[in-house]
Design a protein around this motif. Structure first.
Motif, mmCIF file in Angstrom:
data_model
loop_
_atom_site.group_PDB
_atom_site.id
_atom_site.type_symbol
_atom_site.label_atom_id
_atom_site.label_comp_id
_atom_site.label_asym_id
_atom_site.label_seq_id
_atom_site.Cartn_x
_atom_site.Cartn_y
_atom_site.Cartn_z
ATOM 1 N N HIS A 184 -0.699 7.482 0.947
ATOM 2 C CA HIS A 184 -2.140 6.898 0.829
ATOM 3 C C HIS A 184 -2.106 5.339 1.210
ATOM 4 C CE1 HIS A 184 -6.146 6.035 -0.382
ATOM 5 N NE2 HIS A 184 -5.606 4.906 -1.269
ATOM 6 N N ARG A 185 -1.137 4.493 1.040
ATOM 7 C CA ARG A 185 -0.883 3.190 1.211
ATOM 8 C C ARG A 185 -0.638 2.903 2.734
ATOM 9 N NH1 ARG A 185 2.909 1.297 -3.502
ATOM 10 N NH2 ARG A 185 3.185 -0.813 -2.499
ATOM 11 N N LEU A 186 0.206 3.851 3.276
ATOM 12 C CA LEU A 186 0.477 3.967 4.733
ATOM 13 C C LEU A 186 -0.817 4.291 5.344
ATOM 14 C CD1 LEU A 186 3.946 5.619 4.872
ATOM 15 C CD2 LEU A 186 3.398 3.161 5.309
ATOM 16 N N GLN A 187 -1.702 5.060 4.998
ATOM 17 C CA GLN A 187 -2.825 5.485 5.785
ATOM 18 C C GLN A 187 -3.822 4.308 5.534
ATOM 19 O OE1 GLN A 187 -3.138 7.987 7.580
ATOM 20 N NE2 GLN A 187 -5.398 7.760 8.138
ATOM 21 N N LEU A 188 -3.669 3.491 4.662
ATOM 22 C CA LEU A 188 -4.863 2.375 4.141
ATOM 23 C C LEU A 188 -4.484 1.194 4.976
ATOM 24 C CD1 LEU A 188 -7.031 1.773 2.365
ATOM 25 C CD2 LEU A 188 -5.270 0.729 0.812
ATOM 26 N N LEU A 189 -3.087 1.194 5.392
ATOM 27 C CA LEU A 189 -2.841 0.050 6.349
ATOM 28 C C LEU A 189 -3.202 0.358 7.764
ATOM 29 C CD1 LEU A 189 0.912 -1.635 6.296
ATOM 30 C CD2 LEU A 189 -0.083 -0.667 8.491
ATOM 31 N N LYS A 190 -3.001 1.628 8.069
ATOM 32 C CA LYS A 190 -3.630 1.965 9.531
ATOM 33 C C LYS A 190 -5.095 1.883 9.819
ATOM 34 C CE LYS A 190 -1.795 5.589 11.155
ATOM 35 N NZ LYS A 190 -1.628 7.160 11.250
#
Length: 337
Positions: free
Chosen positions: A221-227
């Motif tokens: 989820h945090r990787l998707q948030l960064l994108k």
């Protein structure tokens, strides 16, 4: 008809036979014939005097008696099933028919007068059609309101998401951080490529990297948030994992200065306080995990370098997923997510 023709022929022959003896006798008397001629004449007379034999009729065969023709036997059909009795429709109301008395015979006459032709009965007036009632629509209960769906992540702007994350309480320091800080990353030979330079190439040979990471860390989820915040949705998740692991295995510093651009510019407002540190989560006995799948460049040899990290620090019982979880959590915190 054949019999009548034979009778006429026989009668004609008999008539001719009567005429011939007289002529023969006159010839015998006038002539001077001798005994031979006289005897021969008598014999001819005898032959001529004999009556002609009647022609025998061929017996016509008696007509054979006509055989009595047998009447065709009608096939017996099963009786039809009785139809169910239909209820008789009630007669339509109308005026009662007018009955007239029979005409009386006039006095003095015996013959009866012909009856008067019956008057046509008046047809009953058609009953007025009942007004059809409009079908009453069934009242349906109003549909239940649909629950409000949360807005998808791509619809949230980066500025709003950054303000929301900045308002969250900062994460406390990790209690188990000193234990992981004492581990030594494997040495990197000179000229070994960096992840930022390899990802600039157009054609890259890749290999899969699968790790089981703790679910409370919310790494995916945090990787998707960064994108979403950095507006790099076109970049695959595997490239972000590649940069983070390469940074960790090089003994990365707790700042973005050790990350080459443009990757060091994808920063956020900070990690929310409800996200625990990876070092603290790994101290628990029972951990819910999720699979982190990534396709990483093969020239970086990330799978081999992670195994070397375990062997070098004698972490034989520690799964590779724990090393990946610590590396990803620390890199995401440096990037502000």
């Amino acid at each position: 008809m054949a019999g009548d023709g034979l009778d006429a022929l026989n009668a004609k022959r008999a008539k001719n036979a009567r005429k011939k003896p007289s002529t023969s006798s006159s010839q015998n008397a006038s002539g001077d014939g001798g005994q031979d001629s006289g005897s021969s004449g008598t014999q001819q007379d005898r032959v001529r005097r004999q009556p002609p034999r009647p022609l025998h009729r061929k017996a016509e065969p008696a007509p054979a008696a006509a055989e009595p023709q047998q009447a065709p036997v009608a096939e017996e059909k099963p009786p039809p099933a009785p139809e169910p009795a239909r209820p008789a429709a009630p007669p339509a109301p109308g005026p009662a028919p007018v009955t007239e008395p029979p005409p009386s015979a006039p006095s003095g006459r015996t013959a009866e007068a012909p009856p008067a032709p019956p008057r046509p009965e008046p047809e009953p007036a058609p009953a007025a059609a009942e007004p059809q009632q409009a079908p009453v629509a069934e009242e349906k209960p109003p549909p239940a309101p649909e629950p409000a769906r949360p807005a998808s992540e791509p619809s949230v702007t980066g500025a709003e998401l950054a303000r929301h994350m900045a308002s969250a309480a900062p994460a406390p320091a990790a209690e188990g951080a000193p234990q992981w800080d004492q581990y030594t990353p494997p040495p990197v030979p000179e000229g070994f490529p960096r992840a930022e330079n390899v990802l600039l190439q157009r054609f890259i040979d890749r290999e899969p990297l699968n790790a089981s990471v703790p679910e409370p860390l919310q790494i995916a989820h945090r990787l998707q948030l960064l994108k979403v915040v950095s507006r790099i949705n076109h970049i695959p998740q595997g490239d972000l994992v590649t940069v983070a692991l390469d940074w960790w295995l090089r003994g990365g510093k707790p700042t973005t200065s050790d990350i080459d651009p443009p990757w060091n510019s994808y920063t956020g407002p900070g990690t929310p306080g409800d996200v625990p540190h990876a070092e603290d989560v790994l101290q628990q006995r029972f951990i819910n995990r999720e699979t982190l799948k990534a396709s990483v460049p093969k020239p970086l040899e990330l799978n081999h370098r992670l195994t070397t990290y375990k062997v070098l620090n004698r972490l034989h019982k520690v799964p590779v997923g724990d090393v990946v979880a610590v590396a990803m959590d620390r890199w995401l915190r440096i990037m502000g997510f």
